[in-house]
Scaffold this motif. Structure first.
Motif, PDB file in Angstrom:
ATOM      1  N   ALA A 184     -18.664 -44.096  29.518  1.00 12.15           N
ATOM      2  CA  ALA A 184     -18.445 -45.439  29.204  1.00 12.15           C
ATOM      3  C   ALA A 184     -18.062 -45.417  27.814  1.00 12.15           C
ATOM      4  N   ILE A 185     -18.309 -44.287  26.779  1.00 10.84           N
ATOM      5  CA  ILE A 185     -17.936 -44.165  25.658  1.00 10.84           C
ATOM      6  C   ILE A 185     -16.601 -43.870  25.493  1.00 10.84           C
TER       7      ILE A 185
ATOM      8  N   TYR B  17     -28.529 -45.556  20.655  1.00  9.17           N
ATOM      9  CA  TYR B  17     -28.601 -44.399  21.565  1.00  9.17           C
ATOM     10  C   TYR B  17     -28.136 -43.163  20.798  1.00  9.17           C
ATOM     11  N   SER B  18     -28.482 -41.923  21.437  1.00 14.49           N
ATOM     12  CA  SER B  18     -27.752 -40.945  20.874  1.00 14.49           C
ATOM     13  C   SER B  18     -28.160 -39.449  21.785  1.00 14.49           C
ATOM     14  N   VAL B  19     -27.189 -38.735  21.603  1.00  9.31           N
ATOM     15  CA  VAL B  19     -27.294 -37.449  22.587  1.00  9.31           C
ATOM     16  C   VAL B  19     -27.880 -36.444  21.849  1.00  9.31           C
ATOM     17  N   ASN B  20     -28.846 -35.725  21.951  1.00  7.06           N
ATOM     18  CA  ASN B  20     -29.685 -34.703  21.182  1.00  7.06           C
ATOM     19  C   ASN B  20     -30.270 -35.349  19.934  1.00  7.06           C
ATOM     20  N   ALA B  21     -31.036 -36.416  19.989  1.00  6.41           N
ATOM     21  CA  ALA B  21     -31.541 -37.064  18.938  1.00  6.41           C
ATOM     22  C   ALA B  21     -32.589 -36.014  18.080  1.00  6.41           C
TER      23      ALA B  21
ATOM     24  N   SER C 177     -20.103 -42.733  16.915  1.00  8.37           N
ATOM     25  CA  SER C 177     -19.668 -41.458  15.962  1.00  8.37           C
ATOM     26  C   SER C 177     -20.371 -40.326  16.613  1.00  8.37           C
ATOM     27  N   GLU C 178     -19.444 -39.217  16.066  1.00  8.13           N
ATOM     28  CA  GLU C 178     -19.859 -37.971  16.740  1.00  8.13           C
ATOM     29  C   GLU C 178     -19.779 -36.874  15.785  1.00  8.13           C
TER      30      GLU C 178
ATOM     31  N   PHE D 132     -23.791 -40.664  18.400  1.00  4.67           N
ATOM     32  CA  PHE D 132     -24.882 -41.917  17.936  1.00  4.67           C
ATOM     33  C   PHE D 132     -23.835 -42.963  18.428  1.00  4.67           C
ATOM     34  N   VAL D 133     -24.668 -44.122  18.994  1.00  9.36           N
ATOM     35  CA  VAL D 133     -24.236 -45.453  19.110  1.00  9.36           C
ATOM     36  C   VAL D 133     -25.287 -46.259  18.183  1.00  9.36           C
ATOM     37  N   HIS D 134     -24.446 -46.987  17.317  1.00 11.37           N
ATOM     38  CA  HIS D 134     -25.065 -47.956  16.329  1.00 11.37           C
ATOM     39  C   HIS D 134     -24.623 -49.496  16.656  1.00 11.37           C
TER      40      HIS D 134
END
Length: 191
Positions: free
Chosen positions: A14-15, A42-46, A172-173, A186-188
């Motif tokens: 989706a991103i 949302y985040s990957v690897n928080a 952002s990445e 990261f999704v803010h």
């Protein structure tokens, strides 16, 4: 997809679709609309960024990012703040650094020292750490020699809704720098 608690793979797909439609036209790091108060949704690897983000929901802190004028009264001009607010007590952890658009890419923010870590309890705020280099800050975080030697962290702003209104999304990445963080997405949401 995020609200539906979809898999990381589905959110990544989706991103990727959203990124093509980026309202900032790949210039988010230089957009006035980047400034504001953003809540991490949302985040990957928080856990690489903060293990505290993996705490059970009743005690998990909210994660806010303050950029531009929103950050100035909290951490000073020209700085960006990451704030973890705990739900049950008036405790906040505030990590701040310098941040500027990367010279060769207007979608990328370059993060630079000094790095500061403050603890706020109620109305009292205390600086715990100030580090003048990426290497020193990473050493304080028990990073490897390889990580300490890596260049500055670069955050690509992959998508920025630029209405300036509550609810805007920003994706952002981490694309370079600390190898523990590179690849983190990261999704803010603007609040």
């Amino acid at each position: 997809k995020i609200a539906q608690r979809a898999s990381d793979e589905d959110v990544a797909a989706a991103i990727a679709k959203l990124e093509i439609l980026d309202p900032s036209g790949g210039k988010a790091a230089t957009s006035d609309q980047l400034g504001g108060t953003w809540e991490l949704i949302y985040s990957v690897n928080a856990e690489a960024f903060s293990p505290l983000l993996n705490l059970p929901k009743p005690i998990r802190p909210t994660s806010l990012q303050l950029i531009g004028e929103s950050a100035t009264p909290v951490v000073g001009d020209g700085r960006i703040a990451q704030i973890l607010n705990f739900p049950l007590i008036p405790l906040s952890f505030i990590l701040s650094s310098g941040a500027v658009p990367f010279a060769s890419d207007s979608s990328v923010l370059e993060i630079f020292p000094p790095f500061r870590f403050d603890v706020k309890l109620g109305g009292a705020k205390k600086q715990v750490v100030e580090s003048g280099s990426d290497a020193d800050f990473r050493a304080l975080n028990s990073r490897t020699e390889e990580a300490q030697a890596a260049g500055r962290n670069l955050y690509k702003q992959r998508y920025l809704e630029n209405s300036g209104m509550k609810g805007d999304l920003r994706i952002s990445e981490v694309i370079a720098g600390d190898p523990v963080l590179v690849g983190e997405v990261f999704v803010h949401r603007r609040i």
